[in-house]
Design a protein around this motif. Sequence first.
Motif, PDB file in Angstrom:
ATOM      1  N   ILE A 104       0.846  -1.159  -0.122  1.00  0.00           N
ATOM      2  CA  ILE A 104      -0.277   0.029   0.066  1.00  0.00           C
ATOM      3  C   ILE A 104       0.937   1.418   0.083  1.00  0.00           C
ATOM      4  N   GLN A 105       1.826   1.294   0.848  1.00  0.00           N
ATOM      5  CA  GLN A 105       2.980   2.336   0.728  1.00  0.00           C
ATOM      6  C   GLN A 105       3.405   2.517  -0.537  1.00  0.00           C
ATOM      7  N   ARG A 106       4.084   1.702  -1.238  1.00  0.00           N
ATOM      8  CA  ARG A 106       4.423   1.797  -2.508  1.00  0.00           C
ATOM      9  C   ARG A 106       3.570   2.143  -3.563  1.00  0.00           C
ATOM     10  N   LYS A 107       2.345   1.570  -3.602  1.00  0.00           N
ATOM     11  CA  LYS A 107       1.179   2.244  -4.619  1.00  0.00           C
ATOM     12  C   LYS A 107       0.894   3.725  -4.053  1.00  0.00           C
ATOM     13  N   MET A 108       0.920   3.928  -2.992  1.00  0.00           N
ATOM     14  CA  MET A 108       0.558   5.506  -2.585  1.00  0.00           C
ATOM     15  C   MET A 108       1.567   6.377  -3.260  1.00  0.00           C
ATOM     16  N   ALA A 109       2.637   6.113  -2.924  1.00  0.00           N
ATOM     17  CA  ALA A 109       4.193   6.789  -3.717  1.00  0.00           C
ATOM     18  C   ALA A 109       3.979   6.981  -4.991  1.00  0.00           C
ATOM     19  N   ILE A 110       3.748   5.775  -5.593  1.00  0.00           N
ATOM     20  CA  ILE A 110       3.600   5.836  -7.098  1.00  0.00           C
ATOM     21  C   ILE A 110       2.456   6.565  -7.578  1.00  0.00           C
ATOM     22  N   ASP A 111       1.136   6.406  -6.949  1.00  0.00           N
ATOM     23  CA  ASP A 111      -0.261   7.141  -7.630  1.00  0.00           C
ATOM     24  C   ASP A 111       0.061   8.669  -7.063  1.00  0.00           C
ATOM     25  N   LEU A 112       0.971   9.045  -6.171  1.00  0.00           N
ATOM     26  CA  LEU A 112       0.904  10.542  -5.741  1.00  0.00           C
ATOM     27  C   LEU A 112       1.705  11.301  -6.868  1.00  0.00           C
ATOM     28  N   ILE A 113       2.649  10.426  -7.548  1.00  0.00           N
ATOM     29  CA  ILE A 113       3.572  10.992  -8.422  1.00  0.00           C
ATOM     30  C   ILE A 113       2.649  11.126  -9.759  1.00  0.00           C
ATOM     31  N   ARG A 114       1.785  10.031 -10.421  1.00  0.00           N
ATOM     32  CA  ARG A 114       0.794  10.094 -11.232  1.00  0.00           C
ATOM     33  C   ARG A 114      -0.235  11.004 -11.288  1.00  0.00           C
ATOM     34  N   MET A 115      -0.733  11.311 -10.174  1.00  0.00           N
ATOM     35  CA  MET A 115      -1.800  12.630  -9.924  1.00  0.00           C
ATOM     36  C   MET A 115      -1.320  13.883  -9.942  1.00  0.00           C
ATOM     37  N   ASP A 116      -0.043  13.928 -10.057  1.00  0.00           N
ATOM     38  CA  ASP A 116       0.477  15.429 -10.355  1.00  0.00           C
ATOM     39  C   ASP A 116       0.337  15.839 -11.503  1.00  0.00           C
ATOM     40  N   GLU A 123       1.713  18.007 -13.446  1.00  0.00           N
ATOM     41  CA  GLU A 123       2.913  18.491 -13.960  1.00  0.00           C
ATOM     42  C   GLU A 123       3.651  17.130 -14.371  1.00  0.00           C
ATOM     43  N   TRP A 124       3.374  15.821 -13.908  1.00  0.00           N
ATOM     44  CA  TRP A 124       3.943  14.801 -14.475  1.00  0.00           C
ATOM     45  C   TRP A 124       3.770  14.522 -15.804  1.00  0.00           C
ATOM     46  N   LYS A 125       2.767  14.764 -16.421  1.00  0.00           N
ATOM     47  CA  LYS A 125       2.306  14.727 -17.913  1.00  0.00           C
ATOM     48  C   LYS A 125       2.680  13.136 -18.250  1.00  0.00           C
ATOM     49  N   ASN A 126       2.219  12.338 -17.801  1.00  0.00           N
ATOM     50  CA  ASN A 126       2.370  10.865 -18.215  1.00  0.00           C
ATOM     51  C   ASN A 126       3.904  10.737 -18.363  1.00  0.00           C
ATOM     52  N   GLU A 134      11.012  18.288 -12.858  1.00  0.00           N
ATOM     53  CA  GLU A 134      10.438  17.392 -12.184  1.00  0.00           C
ATOM     54  C   GLU A 134       8.814  17.835 -11.632  1.00  0.00           C
ATOM     55  N   PRO A 135       7.985  16.821 -11.381  1.00  0.00           N
ATOM     56  CA  PRO A 135       6.822  17.058 -10.851  1.00  0.00           C
ATOM     57  C   PRO A 135       6.714  17.187  -9.440  1.00  0.00           C
ATOM     58  N   LYS A 136       6.990  18.437  -8.663  1.00  0.00           N
ATOM     59  CA  LYS A 136       7.584  18.568  -7.538  1.00  0.00           C
ATOM     60  C   LYS A 136       6.527  18.098  -6.290  1.00  0.00           C
ATOM     61  N   LEU A 137       5.187  18.610  -6.720  1.00  0.00           N
ATOM     62  CA  LEU A 137       4.262  18.201  -5.746  1.00  0.00           C
ATOM     63  C   LEU A 137       4.040  16.863  -5.566  1.00  0.00           C
TER      64      LEU A 137
END
Length: 359
Positions: free
Chosen positions: A196-208, A210-213, A219-222
């Motif tokens: 769950i912790q790993r997926k949370m970390a990955i999802d937080l990046i993908r939800m930004d 500024e990540w732009k796929n 860097e998508p700093k948020l």
Amino acid sequence: MKKRLFFATFCCFLLPYLCIAQSYPTPVEGDYQISDFRFNTGETLAQLRIHYTTIGTPARNGEGKITNAVLIMHGTSGSGKNFLTAQFAGGLFEKGQLLDGNKYFIILPDGIGHGKSSKPSDGLHMRFPKYNYDDMVTADYRLLTEHLGISHLRLVMGTSMGGMHTWVWGYRYPDFMDALMPLASLPVAIAGRNRIQRKMAIDLIRMDPEWKNGEYTSEPKLGLTGAISSMIFMTSSPLQWQKTASTRELADGMLDNLRNRYLGLLDANDFIYQFDASRDYDPSSHLAAIKAPLFAVNSADDQVNPPELGILDREIKNVSKGRYILLPITDKTNGHGTHSNPAIWGDYLKELLLLTEHG
């Protein structure tokens, strides 16, 4: 006062990571290019670069085979250079120490997707092959056998992700080593809070946004800050952090320092791949295939691999020459990071080396 607090916190955090003058041989870096590397997904990479650092010189027997090679593998988001610290190298590789670099030939590879090895941030971004732990172990095996000419290892060990790789080495290449020492790991699928912790970390990046796929130019700093915060929390040490950050000012300064340090080191796409690589890791059904003596060392304050789960108590029974060592919480343990402090677990490494000594 604030400047003094900042400096004290910064130094306390970085001290174990600072490189120092050493009496072991100067580390030597190299690269091995593997052509048309095929990943478990079926994807291929025309040229896979595996970067590595070595310490010492190969010793050969009468048949010309290298007899003193030691493989040490790093954790998630790290690199082989993580081991060249006052705490780790200064406690293991110095003259007369357990893994004396004047006696052993030590190999510190950068796993696929890490350090100076091939990774998404080289240019392919999210088009980089979706590697997993089996791919990473295969690449290291090929580095050793095809490039460095090693057909047997005196010792295989690793920390965190490298500890998990050690379990994989044990069952995939059971005759390749004399001894195994996985640190801060479990030989089962990544599930529960860890997954769950790993997926949370990955999802937080993908939800930004500024990540732009994965096609960002900065860097998508948020999202990356959120992912880093999740990682910081998971690998924290309540006892040590209460001592180090004993006031609100120290705690806030410590968090800022940690976030800023990781933001300066990590790439968002690389981070996603690094944490996702554990998705199908699961040695549990293969443990009986491990032949070499294995000492699994965890610490009681490790929140990534908490002992109350009882996993190693159960699974170590399936390793014929396995032993589970749980380090109690002390003023010296540091949660998950205890894996990088040989002053705490070095006596067990000494015992393992003596147990598997030949002649």
